[in-house]
Design a protein around this motif. Structure first.
Motif, short mmCIF file in Angstrom:
data_model
loop_
_atom_site.label_atom_id
_atom_site.label_comp_id
_atom_site.label_asym_id
_atom_site.label_seq_id
_atom_site.Cartn_x
_atom_site.Cartn_y
_atom_site.Cartn_z
N ASN A 173 24.89 172.14 18.74
CA ASN A 173 24.05 173.32 18.73
C ASN A 173 24.43 174.22 19.90
N THR A 174 24.27 175.53 19.73
CA THR A 174 24.52 176.47 20.82
C THR A 174 23.35 177.44 20.93
N SER A 181 31.36 176.97 18.23
CA SER A 181 30.54 176.21 17.28
C SER A 181 31.35 175.28 16.39
N LYS A 182 32.64 175.53 16.27
CA LYS A 182 33.49 174.73 15.39
C LYS A 182 34.22 173.60 16.12
N CYS A 235 25.87 168.69 22.70
CA CYS A 235 26.99 168.04 22.03
C CYS A 235 26.75 166.54 21.92
N ALA A 241 30.66 181.93 17.50
CA ALA A 241 30.51 181.42 16.13
C ALA A 241 31.83 180.95 15.54
N ILE A 288 25.09 174.54 25.41
CA ILE A 288 25.68 173.74 24.34
C ILE A 288 25.14 172.31 24.35
#
Length: 95
Positions: free
Chosen positions: A68-69, A61-62, A10, A57, A8
């Protein structure tokens, strides 16, 4: 049990908050703050393959601050215990 390793990226100023939010998501067993080309690594463990998409997802991701993952699905797990048994095959116990 199906395991996914999620790398991840961030927002740098929110790494601790993002990590805490991720760790509280259902299906996320651990989150590690790491050095290298990603900021966090999350371990996702679910019972069914379909749940992987829901967790990654639909949830990871939210999370605010996740940019980005990159996900990797594990085929087989090897633990220290498993490795010790594998190397001891056919050998008499040293006890």
């Amino acid at each position: 049990m199906i395991t996914a390793i999620v790398l991840i990226d961030c927002a740098t100023d929110s790494i601790p908050e993002v990590a805490e939010n991720l760790a509280n998501l259902p299906g996320v067993s651990e989150v590690y703050s790491v050095a290298g080309h990603v900021d966090l690594i999350a371990m996702v463990r679910v019972r069914e393959f379909e749940q992987i998409a829901q967790v990654i997802a639909g949830s990871i991701s939210k999370v605010p601050g996740v940019l980005n993952t990159e996900s990797h699905i594990a085929f087989r797990a090897y633990s220290q215990h498993d490795l010790e048994e594998a190397f001891a095959i056919g050998l008499a116990s040293a006890d």
